[in-house]
Design a protein around this motif. Structure first.
Motif, short mmCIF file in Angstrom:
data_model
loop_
_atom_site.label_atom_id
_atom_site.label_comp_id
_atom_site.label_asym_id
_atom_site.label_seq_id
_atom_site.Cartn_x
_atom_site.Cartn_y
_atom_site.Cartn_z
N HIS A 1 50.16 19.93 11.76
CA HIS A 1 49.24 19.35 12.53
C HIS A 1 48.72 18.53 11.28
O HIS A 1 49.26 18.62 10.34
N LEU A 2 47.87 17.56 11.92
CA LEU A 2 47.27 16.93 11.10
C LEU A 2 46.62 17.43 9.72
O LEU A 2 46.62 16.76 8.53
N THR A 3 46.10 18.19 9.87
CA THR A 3 45.44 19.13 8.55
C THR A 3 46.46 19.37 7.52
O THR A 3 46.39 19.34 6.27
N ASP A 4 47.79 19.79 8.08
CA ASP A 4 48.97 19.90 7.14
C ASP A 4 49.19 18.79 6.25
O ASP A 4 49.62 18.72 5.28
N TYR A 5 49.18 17.67 7.02
CA TYR A 5 49.69 16.49 6.52
C TYR A 5 48.50 15.96 5.52
O TYR A 5 48.87 15.51 4.31
N VAL A 6 47.20 16.07 5.84
CA VAL A 6 45.93 15.48 5.01
C VAL A 6 45.71 16.50 3.95
O VAL A 6 45.76 16.18 2.83
#
Length: 363
Positions: free
Chosen positions: A125-130
């Motif tokens: 999810h975006l959290t994993d990328y950021v």
């Protein structure tokens, strides 16, 4: 509408048979020019051939590329591109490269190269990328070059904002390039389109585990479908050996070299951002934290392309309006032209570089 009424009166005196014949001839001519342009693009010998850039760090499909010249001691800059299109839009050719421009000014730019998601990223999810990948890339830059300024382009600007808020003490400032925030400004037409397509998009995402490149390209094409025909008709009339033809092919190759979005990210972006407008409504979260521009206390500069149709200026301008040290500047060009156009160096590159040196000088 007045324009329609004027056209109706003009056509009333036109011979219908002659008009139909002229219209058919014009349509055939445009179609022929369009196909000629596509064939000229397919035959063009250009291919991207720039020197390799050192890989400073890698995890899964994500790499961190170091563009700084040996011995450079200028400000460190962590540059974050979109997850959708490849990061080399910021290093398109030797003469149209934001990253090489910064390096040439004595800075130490680092580019986050997301690449296409692999097995490790399938459930991201975006959290994993950021908070994950981008956070660890930031730690590497800190160790190599000290506290950087973070600069993000397009969707990458939102990712850059995310890490800048989650690790505010580790960054010196935030630069934004054509970065959206209010996805319903100036209108919610895109949101309505995506909401109307939600069942089809959801089925496609479930079947493939994400949003495919072809489907992404189709969504982008809805922004200005007539532009595709116009640009290839124009290209067909260029001399193949000209600089304009080479630059056209370089950019078109990049446009056709997209990557898919994994399921979690596709759903967050399409439905969370575009449909629900979570960022502007104060509902977008990363790592459990609300991403609120008002909470960013460091300097921020947002460069907003005045002719942007992908990220309308009204959407981008909403981002810095609540920041205590945020400011914006309108620049010439469109969404992509601001970084690759003939005036990109004088407008976007120079203004961002000047601001980076100014912020670093005050810190």
């Amino acid at each position: 509408m007045p324009a329609a009424e004027t056209l109706r009166r003009q056509l009333a005196s036109v011979d219908a048979e002659a008009f139909e014949k002229a219209l058919r001839a014009e349509a055939y001519q445009r179609l022929g020019d369009f196909l000629t342009g596509i064939e000229a693009y397919r035959r063009h010998p250009y291919h991207r051939d720039l020197p390799d850039v050192p890989v400073v760090w890698q995890e899964g499909s994500t790499r961190l590329l170091g563009y700084g010249e040996p011995g450079a001691s200028g400000p460190a800059v962590l540059v974050v591109p979109s997850l959708i299109n490849r990061g080399y839009i910021l290093d398109l050719t030797a003469k149209r490269s934001f990253l090489r421009y910064l390096a040439g000014k004595g800075m130490r730019p680092f580019l986050v190269d997301w690449d296409a998601p692999g097995a490790e990223e399938a459930d991201f999810h975006l959290t994993d990328y950021v908070d994950g990948r981008l956070g660890r890339a930031l730690e590497v830059v800190l160790a190599h070059a000290g506290r950087p300024l973070v600069v993000g382009y397009c969707m990458g600007g939102l990712l850059a904002l995310g890490i800048a808020l989650l690790r505010q003490e580790a960054v010196g400032g935030l630069g934004l390039l054509a970065t959206p925030w209010d996805f319903h400004a100036p209108s919610a037409r895109a949101a309505q389109l995506i909401e109307g397509m939600r069942p089809v998009l959801t089925d496609a995402i479930n079947q493939t585990g994400g949003l495919s490149v072809d489907l992404l390209q189709s969504l982008f094409a809805t922004v200005g479908p007539a532009g595709i025909e116009r640009k290839f008709r124009m290209f067909g009339g260029l001399k193949p050996g000209s600089v304009r033809a080479r630059d056209f092919v370089a950019l078109e190759d990049w446009l056709n070299d997209g990557v898919p979005l994994v399921r979690g990210v596709a759903e967050e972006c399409l439905f969370g951002w575009y449909v629900e407008n979570q960022p502007a409504r104060g509902e977008w979260r990363l790592a459990g934290e609300i991403i609120s521009p008002a909470a960013f206390r460091k300097p921020c500069l947002s460069l907003v392309p005045a002719a942007d149709r992908i990220v309308p200026p009204q959407s981008a301008l909403a981002l810095t309006s609540t920041m205590s040290k945020g400011r914006h500047r309108l620049v010439a060009g469109g969404h992509i032209g601001m970084m690759t156009g003939r005036n990109a160096k004088a407008d976007a590159y120079a203004h961002m570089a000047k601001w980076i040196f100014h912020v670093k000088g005050e810190s």
